[in-house]
Scaffold this motif. Structure first.
Motif, mmCIF file in Angstrom:
data_model
loop_
_atom_site.group_PDB
_atom_site.id
_atom_site.type_symbol
_atom_site.label_atom_id
_atom_site.label_comp_id
_atom_site.label_asym_id
_atom_site.label_seq_id
_atom_site.Cartn_x
_atom_site.Cartn_y
_atom_site.Cartn_z
ATOM 1 N N LYS A 74 25.819 6.604 11.660
ATOM 2 C CA LYS A 74 25.137 7.886 11.841
ATOM 3 C C LYS A 74 25.193 8.635 10.517
ATOM 4 O O LYS A 74 26.267 8.834 9.957
ATOM 5 C CB LYS A 74 25.802 8.706 12.935
ATOM 6 C CG LYS A 74 25.058 9.989 13.226
ATOM 7 C CD LYS A 74 25.571 10.660 14.471
ATOM 8 C CE LYS A 74 24.677 11.831 14.848
ATOM 9 N NZ LYS A 74 25.112 12.438 16.111
ATOM 10 N N HIS A 90 28.060 18.618 15.489
ATOM 11 C CA HIS A 90 29.440 18.118 15.539
ATOM 12 C C HIS A 90 29.528 16.848 14.709
ATOM 13 O O HIS A 90 28.832 15.867 14.980
ATOM 14 C CB HIS A 90 29.882 17.831 16.971
ATOM 15 C CG HIS A 90 31.239 17.208 17.007
ATOM 16 N ND1 HIS A 90 32.380 17.922 16.688
ATOM 17 C CD2 HIS A 90 31.636 15.946 17.255
ATOM 18 C CE1 HIS A 90 33.423 17.105 16.751
ATOM 19 N NE2 HIS A 90 32.995 15.905 17.099
ATOM 20 N N GLU A 92 31.326 13.586 13.685
ATOM 21 C CA GLU A 92 32.299 12.621 14.146
ATOM 22 C C GLU A 92 33.187 12.243 12.958
ATOM 23 O O GLU A 92 32.766 12.322 11.811
ATOM 24 C CB GLU A 92 31.591 11.376 14.690
ATOM 25 C CG GLU A 92 30.678 11.631 15.868
ATOM 26 C CD GLU A 92 29.299 12.188 15.486
ATOM 27 O OE1 GLU A 92 28.990 12.279 14.279
ATOM 28 O OE2 GLU A 92 28.552 12.547 16.397
ATOM 29 N N PRO A 93 34.443 11.804 13.212
ATOM 30 C CA PRO A 93 35.374 11.510 12.110
ATOM 31 C C PRO A 93 34.889 10.470 11.105
ATOM 32 O O PRO A 93 35.340 10.463 9.968
ATOM 33 C CB PRO A 93 36.631 11.019 12.824
ATOM 34 C CG PRO A 93 36.548 11.614 14.182
ATOM 35 C CD PRO A 93 35.083 11.693 14.517
ATOM 36 N N ASP A 94 33.983 9.616 11.493
ATOM 37 C CA ASP A 94 33.502 8.583 10.558
ATOM 38 C C ASP A 94 32.059 8.855 10.104
ATOM 39 O O ASP A 94 31.364 7.960 9.667
ATOM 40 C CB ASP A 94 33.605 7.203 11.201
ATOM 41 C CG ASP A 94 32.817 7.105 12.508
ATOM 42 O OD1 ASP A 94 32.383 8.148 13.041
ATOM 43 O OD2 ASP A 94 32.633 5.986 12.995
ATOM 44 N N SER A 95 31.641 10.109 10.181
ATOM 45 C CA SER A 95 30.273 10.480 9.812
ATOM 46 C C SER A 95 29.961 10.190 8.351
ATOM 47 O O SER A 95 30.836 10.243 7.490
ATOM 48 C CB SER A 95 30.047 11.975 10.051
ATOM 49 O OG SER A 95 30.124 12.297 11.406
ATOM 50 N N ASN A 147 37.325 18.636 12.895
ATOM 51 C CA ASN A 147 38.191 17.525 13.294
ATOM 52 C C ASN A 147 39.664 17.823 13.037
ATOM 53 O O ASN A 147 40.477 16.911 12.895
ATOM 54 C CB ASN A 147 37.741 16.249 12.573
ATOM 55 C CG ASN A 147 36.450 15.720 13.149
ATOM 56 O OD1 ASN A 147 36.457 14.942 14.088
ATOM 57 N ND2 ASN A 147 35.325 16.177 12.611
#
Length: 166
Positions: A74, A90, A92-95, A147
């Motif tokens: 993503k 939002h 995500e932690p691995d964006s 996060n």
């Protein structure tokens, strides 16, 4: 870990500053070529200080190379053309968060493909854009805040040595 993606960066000092920010935040830097400078440029090292050797970074020949090696991830597109504010999504932690060239941004063909994840930093309408390094820091620290600043140091010397009054 967050992933900062620079599409064909042109100014070595900006990339050096962004590299330093990535080291400070535990983020990976992705550099999509062609770059407007050599990765060994002294301005990169000057801006990145002694942190540059600790930077986790990957270079790509071009957009197609990046897509092939990062299929299915993503990607948020940070652009002055984005319909949503960066603080309204939002992360995500691995964006992956992509930023365009200093002179031209992200090509519209790419933006159209990722229009659902295009974001913007609000600014005065008379201003075309912010400095690339500042833009990366603004959006990356919002993603980290969302996060819980996972893995980051929260208190500095003043707190550790009891400088803060009760």
């Amino acid at each position: 870990m967050f992933n900062i993606v620079l599409y064909q960066p042109e100014i070595p000092a900006n990339t050096g500053n962004i590299g330093r920010t990535c080291v400070a935040t535990g983020s990976r830097l992705h550099l999509i070529g062609p770059l407007g400078f050599q990765i060994t440029d002294k301005q990169i090292k000057r801006a990145g200080l002694d942190y540059w050797p600790h930077l986790d970074y990957i270079e790509y020949d071009g957009w197609k190379d990046f897509q092939e090696k990062n299929a299915g991830v993503k990607i948020y597109m940070a652009t002055t053309k984005g319909p949503r504010r960066y603080c309204d999504v939002h992360f995500e932690p691995d964006s992956y968060i992509m930023f365009g060239r200093e002179s031209a941004g992200i090509p519209e063909k790419i933006l159209y493909e990722y229009r659902d994840t295009a974001i913007r930093i609000p600014m005065n309408p008379e201003i075309r854009s912010l400095n690339l390094g500042n833009s990366v820091a603004i959006v990356l620290y919002e993603a980290l805040r969302q996060n819980g600043f996972r893995g980051m140091q929260f208190a500095g010397k003043m707190a550790e040595e009891g400088w803060i009054p009760n």
